[in-house]
Scaffold this motif. Sequence first.
Motif, PDB file in Angstrom:
ATOM      1  N   TYR A 119      11.677  -8.948  -2.129  1.00  0.00           N
ATOM      2  CA  TYR A 119      11.494  -7.644  -1.512  1.00  0.00           C
ATOM      3  C   TYR A 119      12.860  -7.010  -1.244  1.00  0.00           C
ATOM      4  O   TYR A 119      13.707  -7.615  -0.578  1.00  0.00           O
ATOM      5  CB  TYR A 119      10.718  -7.790  -0.204  1.00  0.00           C
ATOM      6  CG  TYR A 119      10.501  -6.475   0.503  1.00  0.00           C
ATOM      7  CD1 TYR A 119       9.510  -5.606   0.083  1.00  0.00           C
ATOM      8  CD2 TYR A 119      11.304  -6.096   1.576  1.00  0.00           C
ATOM      9  CE1 TYR A 119       9.316  -4.390   0.705  1.00  0.00           C
ATOM     10  CE2 TYR A 119      11.120  -4.881   2.214  1.00  0.00           C
ATOM     11  CZ  TYR A 119      10.118  -4.035   1.767  1.00  0.00           C
ATOM     12  OH  TYR A 119       9.939  -2.826   2.377  1.00  0.00           O
ATOM     13  N   ARG A 178      12.209 -11.138   4.310  1.00  0.00           N
ATOM     14  CA  ARG A 178      13.678 -11.119   4.375  1.00  0.00           C
ATOM     15  C   ARG A 178      14.265 -12.505   4.158  1.00  0.00           C
ATOM     16  O   ARG A 178      15.342 -12.654   3.613  1.00  0.00           O
ATOM     17  CB  ARG A 178      14.152 -10.565   5.729  1.00  0.00           C
ATOM     18  CG  ARG A 178      14.607  -9.123   5.657  1.00  0.00           C
ATOM     19  CD  ARG A 178      15.460  -8.753   6.860  1.00  0.00           C
ATOM     20  NE  ARG A 178      14.760  -8.975   8.121  1.00  0.00           N
ATOM     21  CZ  ARG A 178      13.898  -8.115   8.645  1.00  0.00           C
ATOM     22  NH1 ARG A 178      13.654  -6.983   8.046  1.00  0.00           N
ATOM     23  NH2 ARG A 178      13.294  -8.372   9.783  1.00  0.00           N
ATOM     24  N   LEU A 233       1.860  -4.462  -0.681  1.00  0.00           N
ATOM     25  CA  LEU A 233       2.937  -5.414  -0.982  1.00  0.00           C
ATOM     26  C   LEU A 233       2.471  -6.475  -1.973  1.00  0.00           C
ATOM     27  O   LEU A 233       3.272  -6.986  -2.762  1.00  0.00           O
ATOM     28  CB  LEU A 233       3.459  -6.043   0.311  1.00  0.00           C
ATOM     29  CG  LEU A 233       4.202  -5.073   1.246  1.00  0.00           C
ATOM     30  CD1 LEU A 233       4.478  -5.709   2.596  1.00  0.00           C
ATOM     31  CD2 LEU A 233       5.510  -4.591   0.610  1.00  0.00           C
ATOM     32  N   GLY A 252      15.082  -2.801   3.327  1.00  0.00           N
ATOM     33  CA  GLY A 252      14.813  -1.412   3.680  1.00  0.00           C
ATOM     34  C   GLY A 252      16.091  -0.661   4.017  1.00  0.00           C
ATOM     35  O   GLY A 252      17.159  -1.262   4.189  1.00  0.00           O
ATOM     36  N   ASP A 253      15.997   0.663   4.088  1.00  0.00           N
ATOM     37  CA  ASP A 253      17.179   1.482   4.330  1.00  0.00           C
ATOM     38  C   ASP A 253      16.804   2.686   5.193  1.00  0.00           C
ATOM     39  O   ASP A 253      15.973   3.505   4.793  1.00  0.00           O
ATOM     40  CB  ASP A 253      17.750   1.935   2.979  1.00  0.00           C
ATOM     41  CG  ASP A 253      19.071   2.658   3.140  1.00  0.00           C
ATOM     42  OD1 ASP A 253      19.611   2.667   4.272  1.00  0.00           O
ATOM     43  OD2 ASP A 253      19.566   3.220   2.144  1.00  0.00           O
ATOM     44  N   TRP A 269       5.828   5.709   2.300  1.00  0.00           N
ATOM     45  CA  TRP A 269       5.207   5.405   1.011  1.00  0.00           C
ATOM     46  C   TRP A 269       4.950   6.717   0.260  1.00  0.00           C
ATOM     47  O   TRP A 269       4.455   7.672   0.864  1.00  0.00           O
ATOM     48  CB  TRP A 269       3.902   4.638   1.196  1.00  0.00           C
ATOM     49  CG  TRP A 269       4.090   3.308   1.845  1.00  0.00           C
ATOM     50  CD1 TRP A 269       3.864   3.002   3.153  1.00  0.00           C
ATOM     51  CD2 TRP A 269       4.571   2.106   1.232  1.00  0.00           C
ATOM     52  NE1 TRP A 269       4.163   1.683   3.396  1.00  0.00           N
ATOM     53  CE2 TRP A 269       4.610   1.110   2.238  1.00  0.00           C
ATOM     54  CE3 TRP A 269       4.976   1.777  -0.069  1.00  0.00           C
ATOM     55  CZ2 TRP A 269       5.028  -0.189   1.977  1.00  0.00           C
ATOM     56  CZ3 TRP A 269       5.396   0.471  -0.316  1.00  0.00           C
ATOM     57  CH2 TRP A 269       5.417  -0.492   0.693  1.00  0.00           C
ATOM     58  N   ARG A 314       2.650  -4.957  -5.334  1.00  0.00           N
ATOM     59  CA  ARG A 314       4.038  -4.937  -5.802  1.00  0.00           C
ATOM     60  C   ARG A 314       4.600  -6.345  -5.981  1.00  0.00           C
ATOM     61  O   ARG A 314       5.801  -6.531  -6.130  1.00  0.00           O
ATOM     62  CB  ARG A 314       4.895  -4.155  -4.795  1.00  0.00           C
ATOM     63  CG  ARG A 314       4.558  -2.676  -4.802  1.00  0.00           C
ATOM     64  CD  ARG A 314       5.210  -1.925  -3.660  1.00  0.00           C
ATOM     65  NE  ARG A 314       4.805  -0.513  -3.697  1.00  0.00           N
ATOM     66  CZ  ARG A 314       5.647   0.500  -3.843  1.00  0.00           C
ATOM     67  NH1 ARG A 314       6.938   0.298  -3.929  1.00  0.00           N
ATOM     68  NH2 ARG A 314       5.204   1.742  -3.880  1.00  0.00           N
ATOM     69  N   PHE A 320       7.670  -8.758   7.311  1.00  0.00           N
ATOM     70  CA  PHE A 320       9.027  -8.433   6.850  1.00  0.00           C
ATOM     71  C   PHE A 320      10.040  -9.496   7.238  1.00  0.00           C
ATOM     72  O   PHE A 320      11.013  -9.705   6.523  1.00  0.00           O
ATOM     73  CB  PHE A 320       9.427  -7.039   7.327  1.00  0.00           C
ATOM     74  CG  PHE A 320       8.661  -5.965   6.615  1.00  0.00           C
ATOM     75  CD1 PHE A 320       8.907  -5.701   5.275  1.00  0.00           C
ATOM     76  CD2 PHE A 320       7.657  -5.262   7.252  1.00  0.00           C
ATOM     77  CE1 PHE A 320       8.173  -4.741   4.583  1.00  0.00           C
ATOM     78  CE2 PHE A 320       6.922  -4.293   6.574  1.00  0.00           C
ATOM     79  CZ  PHE A 320       7.180  -4.043   5.239  1.00  0.00           C
ATOM     80  N   CYS A 377      11.323   2.896   2.377  1.00  0.00           N
ATOM     81  CA  CYS A 377      10.994   1.909   3.419  1.00  0.00           C
ATOM     82  C   CYS A 377      12.171   1.666   4.366  1.00  0.00           C
ATOM     83  O   CYS A 377      13.305   1.537   3.940  1.00  0.00           O
ATOM     84  CB  CYS A 377      10.582   0.597   2.769  1.00  0.00           C
ATOM     85  SG  CYS A 377       9.007   0.726   1.916  1.00  0.00           S
ATOM     86  N   LEU A 378      11.866   1.636   5.655  1.00  0.00           N
ATOM     87  CA  LEU A 378      12.889   1.369   6.667  1.00  0.00           C
ATOM     88  C   LEU A 378      13.054  -0.120   6.931  1.00  0.00           C
ATOM     89  O   LEU A 378      14.018  -0.542   7.558  1.00  0.00           O
ATOM     90  CB  LEU A 378      12.513   2.046   7.999  1.00  0.00           C
ATOM     91  CG  LEU A 378      13.124   3.427   8.251  1.00  0.00           C
ATOM     92  CD1 LEU A 378      12.465   4.457   7.372  1.00  0.00           C
ATOM     93  CD2 LEU A 378      12.965   3.809   9.703  1.00  0.00           C
ATOM     94  N   MET A 379      12.084  -0.900   6.513  1.00  0.00           N
ATOM     95  CA  MET A 379      12.130  -2.336   6.807  1.00  0.00           C
ATOM     96  C   MET A 379      12.532  -3.137   5.573  1.00  0.00           C
ATOM     97  O   MET A 379      12.185  -2.766   4.461  1.00  0.00           O
ATOM     98  CB  MET A 379      10.764  -2.831   7.278  1.00  0.00           C
ATOM     99  CG  MET A 379      10.352  -2.278   8.613  1.00  0.00           C
ATOM    100  SD  MET A 379      11.420  -2.849   9.927  1.00  0.00           S
ATOM    101  CE  MET A 379      10.874  -4.537  10.076  1.00  0.00           C
TER     102      MET A 379
END
Lengths: 229, 178
Positions: free
Chosen positions: B157, B103, B128, B160-161, A212, B131, B99, A227-229
């Motif tokens: 949402y 997803r 979250l 993520g990466d 963040w 957002r 998550f 964010c990784l998720m």
Amino acid sequence: MMRENQWLTSMAESNGIAVIVVTVLTLILVRLLYVLNRCGKSLRPTTVKPLSTLIVLGSGGHTAEMINLLLELQKDRFMPRYYVAAATDNMSLQKARTFESSSSSEKGTPAQYMQIYRSREVGQSYLTSVGTTLIAIAHALWLMIKIRPEVILCNGPGTCIPLCAIAFMFKVLGIRWSSIFYVESIARVKRLSLSGLLLYKLGIADQLYVQWPQLQRKYPRSIYVGCLM
Amino acid sequence: MEIADDSKNSKRVVFVTVGTTLFDALVRAVDTQEVRQELYAKGYTHLLIQIGRGSYIPARSTSDNGSVAVEYFTFSSSIAESLRSASLVISHAGSGSIFETLRLRKPLIVVVNEDLMDNHQEELAEELAERKHLFCAHPRTLHQTIASMNLDSLLPYPAGDAKPVSKLINKFLGFPED
């Protein structure tokens, strides 16, 4: 005379010991400063050989985040891989096994799985966690002597603290140089976790990533990675 | 938000999950008359509660006119299936559940457990919620959140990466870039 001689000899002896102690302490201090200064600086420009990698897993969300990262890392660079999870956590290693078997097409990609005593259970008081932490450290030392990893990946659980502290000690003593990467959990939005804060403040983590932007602003030496998720 | 409009279907399930431990305050909250009435008023017909290791057992009931049907279980290996079948998810604040639900693009209300010692979980749910990816509630305010929520205000949402981290680690270790 005799007494005086003896006294002089013992004085000389204790002086000698003092000199040795001071020299050793100075050497350790110099080495410590060198290691602290060297930490966080990247390795030689081109690494070609694979690096043995220790992956510290934590319960629930932590493991899911770590698997997401492992999916991106090239397996032929990070091997052999050693997975460590808390002794009370049966699910994480199972998830790691599933990940290893599902994504490794080539046979014989080495992976090992180990369990470690936890320094603090969720909900355990900070006071009793002192004793359990000592046991965890002894066990961690035994595992680290066996593994001596070159790369350590961790993302939150308290389990990683003794392992990272020992890895740092190995660096100071010249037993093994390792690069320690810490990815703070996505659940941490405003403050670092206790593990993250320790590794950040003590300069043990070579790179500390946060998910963040507001967290990065609060801890300027951390690196924002999204964010990784 | 890409939420399947299944209001024409007769069955609209609300799935409640406490995760791998327990969260009696949440189970108790969804078992109240107020919450069940609000859910029914919003067009939900079934309430499926995963209660975990909790000791509070909700009352099972079949759907009569004017109330939701209530069913519960402790643990299941197919939480994903329950999530998929749900029209609304009410979850504890664990990042795994959050998550997984996001997803699947399911509308989500996260209920924060006020009894946890180190209550950092609230941070994630609130961020979250800010957002607009979910609604954040407390056990005592759940019925108000349900009454006032507008599902159309939710935003999907983005996935993520982990590539940025992976790149940085490779670069740090001196591996050549691909």
